[in-house]
Design a protein around this motif. Structure first.
Motif, PDB file in Angstrom:
ATOM      1  N   ALA A 609       0.851  -1.194   0.000  1.00  0.00           N
ATOM      2  CA  ALA A 609       0.000   0.000   0.000  1.00  0.00           C
ATOM      3  C   ALA A 609       0.882   1.238   0.000  1.00  0.00           C
ATOM      4  O   ALA A 609       2.105   1.164   0.202  1.00  0.00           O
ATOM      5  CB  ALA A 609      -0.931   0.004   1.218  1.00  0.00           C
ATOM      6  N   VAL A 610       0.247   2.378  -0.237  1.00  0.00           N
ATOM      7  CA  VAL A 610       0.906   3.685  -0.181  1.00  0.00           C
ATOM      8  C   VAL A 610       0.136   4.548   0.808  1.00  0.00           C
ATOM      9  O   VAL A 610      -1.097   4.620   0.758  1.00  0.00           O
ATOM     10  CB  VAL A 610       0.954   4.355  -1.561  1.00  0.00           C
ATOM     11  N   GLN A 611       0.887   5.206   1.704  1.00  0.00           N
ATOM     12  CA  GLN A 611       0.282   6.059   2.725  1.00  0.00           C
ATOM     13  C   GLN A 611       0.979   7.415   2.721  1.00  0.00           C
ATOM     14  O   GLN A 611       2.169   7.517   2.414  1.00  0.00           O
ATOM     15  CB  GLN A 611       0.394   5.421   4.113  1.00  0.00           C
ATOM     16  N   CYS A 612       0.216   8.458   3.062  1.00  0.00           N
ATOM     17  CA  CYS A 612       0.770   9.808   3.142  1.00  0.00           C
ATOM     18  C   CYS A 612       0.675  10.300   4.576  1.00  0.00           C
ATOM     19  O   CYS A 612      -0.253   9.930   5.317  1.00  0.00           O
ATOM     20  CB  CYS A 612       0.041  10.762   2.199  1.00  0.00           C
ATOM     21  N   SER A 613       1.626  11.149   4.963  1.00  0.00           N
ATOM     22  CA  SER A 613       1.642  11.673   6.326  1.00  0.00           C
ATOM     23  C   SER A 613       0.483  12.621   6.604  1.00  0.00           C
ATOM     24  O   SER A 613       0.181  12.902   7.761  1.00  0.00           O
ATOM     25  CB  SER A 613       2.965  12.398   6.583  1.00  0.00           C
ATOM     26  N   CYS A 614      -0.189  13.102   5.556  1.00  0.00           N
ATOM     27  CA  CYS A 614      -1.305  14.029   5.761  1.00  0.00           C
ATOM     28  C   CYS A 614      -2.555  13.324   6.250  1.00  0.00           C
ATOM     29  O   CYS A 614      -3.473  13.969   6.763  1.00  0.00           O
ATOM     30  CB  CYS A 614      -1.606  14.788   4.472  1.00  0.00           C
ATOM     31  N   SER A 615      -2.640  12.000   6.088  1.00  0.00           N
ATOM     32  CA  SER A 615      -3.820  11.255   6.512  1.00  0.00           C
ATOM     33  C   SER A 615      -3.379   9.886   7.009  1.00  0.00           C
ATOM     34  O   SER A 615      -2.732   9.124   6.274  1.00  0.00           O
ATOM     35  CB  SER A 615      -4.817  11.107   5.362  1.00  0.00           C
ATOM     36  N   ALA A 616      -3.744   9.568   8.246  1.00  0.00           N
ATOM     37  CA  ALA A 616      -3.305   8.311   8.850  1.00  0.00           C
ATOM     38  C   ALA A 616      -4.160   7.127   8.444  1.00  0.00           C
ATOM     39  O   ALA A 616      -3.712   5.978   8.510  1.00  0.00           O
ATOM     40  CB  ALA A 616      -3.300   8.439  10.373  1.00  0.00           C
ATOM     41  N   ASP A 617      -5.411   7.365   8.026  1.00  0.00           N
ATOM     42  CA  ASP A 617      -6.333   6.282   7.725  1.00  0.00           C
ATOM     43  C   ASP A 617      -6.687   6.207   6.245  1.00  0.00           C
ATOM     44  O   ASP A 617      -7.686   5.581   5.878  1.00  0.00           O
ATOM     45  CB  ASP A 617      -7.629   6.445   8.541  1.00  0.00           C
ATOM     46  N   ARG A 618      -5.909   6.819   5.407  1.00  0.00           N
ATOM     47  CA  ARG A 618      -6.205   6.831   3.982  1.00  0.00           C
ATOM     48  C   ARG A 618      -5.041   6.172   3.243  1.00  0.00           C
ATOM     49  O   ARG A 618      -3.885   6.570   3.394  1.00  0.00           O
ATOM     50  CB  ARG A 618      -6.403   8.267   3.493  1.00  0.00           C
ATOM     51  N   TYR A 619      -5.361   5.160   2.425  1.00  0.00           N
ATOM     52  CA  TYR A 619      -4.346   4.388   1.722  1.00  0.00           C
ATOM     53  C   TYR A 619      -4.763   4.246   0.255  1.00  0.00           C
ATOM     54  O   TYR A 619      -5.931   4.435  -0.103  1.00  0.00           O
ATOM     55  CB  TYR A 619      -4.189   2.993   2.338  1.00  0.00           C
ATOM     56  N   SER A 620      -3.783   3.896  -0.552  1.00  0.00           N
ATOM     57  CA  SER A 620      -4.057   3.627  -1.965  1.00  0.00           C
ATOM     58  C   SER A 620      -3.203   2.456  -2.407  1.00  0.00           C
ATOM     59  O   SER A 620      -2.205   2.101  -1.763  1.00  0.00           O
ATOM     60  CB  SER A 620      -3.768   4.856  -2.837  1.00  0.00           C
ATOM     61  N   CYS A 621      -3.583   1.846  -3.524  1.00  0.00           N
ATOM     62  CA  CYS A 621      -2.766   0.801  -4.111  1.00  0.00           C
ATOM     63  C   CYS A 621      -1.615   1.441  -4.887  1.00  0.00           C
ATOM     64  O   CYS A 621      -1.564   2.667  -5.058  1.00  0.00           O
ATOM     65  CB  CYS A 621      -3.611  -0.088  -5.023  1.00  0.00           C
ATOM     66  N   LEU A 622      -0.715   0.621  -5.387  1.00  0.00           N
ATOM     67  CA  LEU A 622       0.447   1.151  -6.091  1.00  0.00           C
ATOM     68  C   LEU A 622       0.057   1.802  -7.412  1.00  0.00           C
ATOM     69  O   LEU A 622       0.757   2.695  -7.893  1.00  0.00           O
ATOM     70  CB  LEU A 622       1.460   0.034  -6.341  1.00  0.00           C
ATOM     71  N   SER A 623      -1.056   1.382  -7.988  1.00  0.00           N
ATOM     72  CA  SER A 623      -1.469   1.942  -9.275  1.00  0.00           C
ATOM     73  C   SER A 623      -2.116   3.311  -9.139  1.00  0.00           C
ATOM     74  O   SER A 623      -2.131   4.074 -10.109  1.00  0.00           O
ATOM     75  CB  SER A 623      -2.440   0.978  -9.971  1.00  0.00           C
ATOM     76  N   HIS A 624      -2.672   3.634  -7.961  1.00  0.00           N
ATOM     77  CA  HIS A 624      -3.398   4.896  -7.784  1.00  0.00           C
ATOM     78  C   HIS A 624      -2.746   5.790  -6.728  1.00  0.00           C
ATOM     79  O   HIS A 624      -3.426   6.564  -6.063  1.00  0.00           O
ATOM     80  CB  HIS A 624      -4.857   4.618  -7.393  1.00  0.00           C
ATOM     81  N   MET A 625      -1.444   5.690  -6.596  1.00  0.00           N
ATOM     82  CA  MET A 625      -0.772   6.510  -5.596  1.00  0.00           C
ATOM     83  C   MET A 625      -0.860   8.003  -5.943  1.00  0.00           C
ATOM     84  O   MET A 625      -0.849   8.857  -5.053  1.00  0.00           O
ATOM     85  CB  MET A 625       0.680   6.080  -5.461  1.00  0.00           C
TER      86      MET A 625
END
Length: 738
Positions: A609-625
């Motif tokens: 998965a891909v995660q951003c520091s701006c949101s702790a509970d929001r993730y995306s797959c590698l295709s939609h990062m």
């Protein structure tokens, strides 16, 4: 004779010839070139035309009622005046006068009525009519939906295979079902008649459930043609002039019904069955002083009524149906606890409470209640299960506890896409705003109509005490012949994995969340396979579990090839990640939510998965990062469960069956590599620690950890030597168990 008074003059060296005009046109005189004067038909004497550019206009006689039409010639062509041939004047006038009388009956604003009249005239070519602007516009061809096929009464469906296992075959549930696959999967369905000794007690008949447990019903309404539903397609009958005659598709809509117990529902179902089938027979018996009719309708009688209901759009009916009743709250028909006499029924794999979690069922690696918990179905006469496919394309095992038979119709998974294309051809594509609306209507399509379209349909009759098996990807429908109670459970074997992979891709494409995680099931099964392969390599015990995985792995094994293909896809995705992402192994808290899904396509994120520091509970797959957020790449992290090198070790352990790779994977996978002693020696266990941290504790821990580490190393060294010797002498495969 007839040319007296002719006068000719010469201009520019040319000689004009004047022919005597016909009677009534003596005053006509023209010059320039030679002109031929033809007498126009009566009623058009006032038509006057002029010639420009030295050419002569062509005069066409307009029909009566169009005398005011005036046209001029600008092209310089010669006009021809054609009069009807002798003997046809009266017929032409009669036809045109008839059209004129009909057209004069419409008001100027009645455009629709006039258009209907014009459309009914085959001699009018609509594609070449000139609009008022004078510019010809191409007419868009009208695309008609396909016509509902006319079903022959002589159509006979193919019967499903029926199996009668012996006591020995019946003991291993999944192994026996696997043995039926080659024969039954092309039909999509089969029936299993248990041995005579199999007679489990039906707990649904106990007073606590029969009179106490309540469930809500659904009302199935077959109310003929629903013309107000925009999903219904219709086509005008080409052989009929009546615009109100259509071949229409029939729908069944469902509404929430009343609450019943099994006892009250059976009373209602029996009275309905009697009023629907036996009133006519009783009346005839009373008229002719015959003995009363006590026989209930046969399966053929119910099927005949059901076919009439589906194929006749003007037949209306409403019935009750209890569907998807949760056995966890209502109660199961199979025993869960009781006397020792029912012990074999409590532990049997044919007890649907145990089916989903049997050894060899992949549902043991993903606990989903909506899939793993059996459900009940309570039906009455003519209640039906309209065409559907089992969720996640799982296997389905159905047992009829009590009541009247159920008739199943199935389309095998190999004909799945042909079936979907046929059904979708009757449902028009609605606009974007309409597609957001939810419809309760379900298309009611006769299985015999499908058979007429070349889609193989299999028929199966299930009686009390029998099982029906539905194979992955099968579309099925069913009708009940009276009051009955069925229990249904799902399970998944290794051959289900390709079906689940396709289903996961479709869900991702349609941005629909899956109930089961494909990666979680696949890699959980891979860890189990490595464990069984290692046990067999060390002990040579040919148990059913060990041999099941042994036969599925290897260089040509279906399961090892599936895992290898998934690792290859993950490697390509990680390799082409855009931007400098910070790699980070998934923590245990990542699995606190059972199924992490991509915020864009809702695909499961078990593996990466891909995660951003701006949101702790929001993730995306590698295709939609890129769609995760607008933050720069240096603020995003790449989360992974296993590295690519670790996944390659797993694939090699399954493909090559090397003990060294098996032990390496055992050290990587924290699910079973650490012994209970190692886990209990840590204060509070390994909760909150990653796999790397746990392995570091093993390497740097106390004496017990060091002993375990040395033991593992010694075993690996011994196995490496053994593998080298085996490679020199060649591999010896054990005898398959089945």
């Amino acid at each position: 004779m007839g040319i007296e008074g002719g006068n000719t003059s010469s201009k520019s060296g040319n000689v004009d010839k004047f022919l005597s005009p016909p009677p009534g046109f003596e005053g006509c005189s023209k010059s320039v070139k030679v002109e031929k004067l033809l007498s126009p038909p009566p009623g058009f004497e006032g038509v006057n035309r002029s010639s420009k550019s030295g050419n002569v206009d062509k005069f066409l006689s307009p029909p009566p009622g169009f005398e005011g039409v005036n046209r001029s010639s600008k092209s310089g062509n010669v006009d021809k005046f054609l009069s009807p041939p002798p003997g046809f004047e009266s017929q032409a006038r009669f036809v045109l006068r008839k059209v004129q009388e009909k057209t004069n009956g419409f008001r100027p604003g009645d455009a629709d009525s006039f258009q209907k009249l014009v459309n009914s005239r085959p001699w009018i070519v609509h594609d070449h009519t000139t609009p008022s602007s004078g510019v010809l516009k191409p007419t868009k061809p009208q695309v008609h939906p396909r016509r509902l096929p006319r079903v022959s009464k002589k159509v006979v469906l193919e019967e499903a295979p029926v199996f009668n296992p012996t006591e020995k075959e019946y003991n291993d549930t999944l192994s026996y079902i696997a043995s039926l696959r080659d024969i039954s999967e092309p039909h999509g369905i089969c029936c299993v008649v248990p041995p005579p000794s199999w007679d489990p007690p039906c707990l649904l008949g106990e007073r606590k459930i029969w009179e106490g447990s309540r469930f809500f019903t659904q009302v199935q309404i077959f109310d003929g043609v629903q013309t107000e539903d925009p999903k219904i397609k219709k086509e005008t009958d080409a052989d009929s002039d009546d615009d109100d005659t259509f071949h229409k598709v029939k729908f069944c809509r469902t509404e929430l019904g009343n609450e019943y117990t099994l006892e009250t529902f059976k009373n209602f179902a029996d009275s309905y069955l009697e009023s629907h089938f036996r009133v006519k027979e009783k009346v005839l018996a009373s008229m002719y002083s015959s003995p009363s009719v006590d026989a209930w309708p046969t399966v053929a009688d119910v099927e005949k009524e059901f076919r009439k209901l589906l194929e006749n759009p003007f037949v209306e009916l409403g019935v009750l149906y209890g569907n998807n009743i949760d056995t966890k709250t209502f109660g199961s028909g199979f025993p869960l606890s009781g006397s020792s006499e029912s012990c074999k029924y409590k532990t049997s794999g044919w007890n649907l409470n145990n089916t989903a979690k049997l050894p060899g069922s992949l549902l043991t690696f993903d606990d989903c209640e909506s899939v793993c918990v059996p459900r009940l179905s309570v039906g009455m006469c003519l209640s039906s299960q309209l065409w559907k496919s089992e969720k996640e394309r799982l296997y389905s095992l159905c047992y009829l506890h009590t009541g009247a038979p159920r008739v199943w119709y199935s389309v095998a998974g190999c004909h799945r896409y042909k079936f979907k294309a046929f059904m979708e051809s009757f449902v028009p594509k609605v606009s974007g705003e309409q597609s957001k609306r939810s419809y309760d209507s379900v298309m009611a399509m006769s299985p015999y109509a499908l058979h007429m379209e070349g889609i193989p349909v299999t028929r199966c009759v299930q009686n009390r005490g029998q099982y029906v098996i539905l194979f992955p990807g099968t579309y099925y429908s069913a009708v009940d012949c009276g009051f009955n109670c069925l229990e249904i459970a799902n399970f998944a074997t290794l051959d289900w994995l390709p079906h689940k992979e396709i289903d996961a891709l479709h869900n991702q494409e349609k941005k629909r969340k899956s109930l089961l995680s494909y990666d979680k099931v696949l890699f959980g099964a891979a860890s189990e396979a490595v464990k069984c392969l290692k046990e067999y390599s060390l002990t040579k015990k040919e148990t059913s579990g060990n041999m099941r995985w042994f036969n599925a792995c290897g260089k040509e094994g279906m399961f090892s090839n599936t895992v290898k293909s998934r690792v290859k896809k993950e490697k390509s995705r990680v390799q082409y990640l855009s931007g400098p992402l910070k790699p980070q192994r998934m923590k245990e808290s990542f699995d606190d939510v059972s199924k992490r899904a991509c915020c864009v396509c809702f695909v499961d994120l078990h593996l990466s998965a891909v995660q951003c520091s701006c949101s702790a509970d929001r993730y995306s797959c590698l295709s939609h990062m890129k769609n995760l957020c607008a933050c720069p790449y240096d603020k995003k992290s790449f989360l992974y469960r296993y590295t690519i090198d670790e996944l390659n070790i797993l694939a090699e352990a399954l493909e090559q069956r090397k003990l060294s790779c098996m032990f390496k994977w055992g050290n990587i996978d924290g699910n079973y590599c650490a012994s209970p002693a190692i886990r209990s020696s840590q204060p509070g266990g390994d909760k909150g620690k990653t796999t790397d941290e746990v392995m570091q504790d093993v390497e740097t821990g106390g004496k017990e950890q060091m002993k375990a580490r040395g033991k593992v190393r010694s075993i690996i060294e011994i196995m490496n030597v053994k593998e080298e010797n085996d490679n020199e002498s060649g591999p010896v495969d054990p005898k398959p168990l089945f």
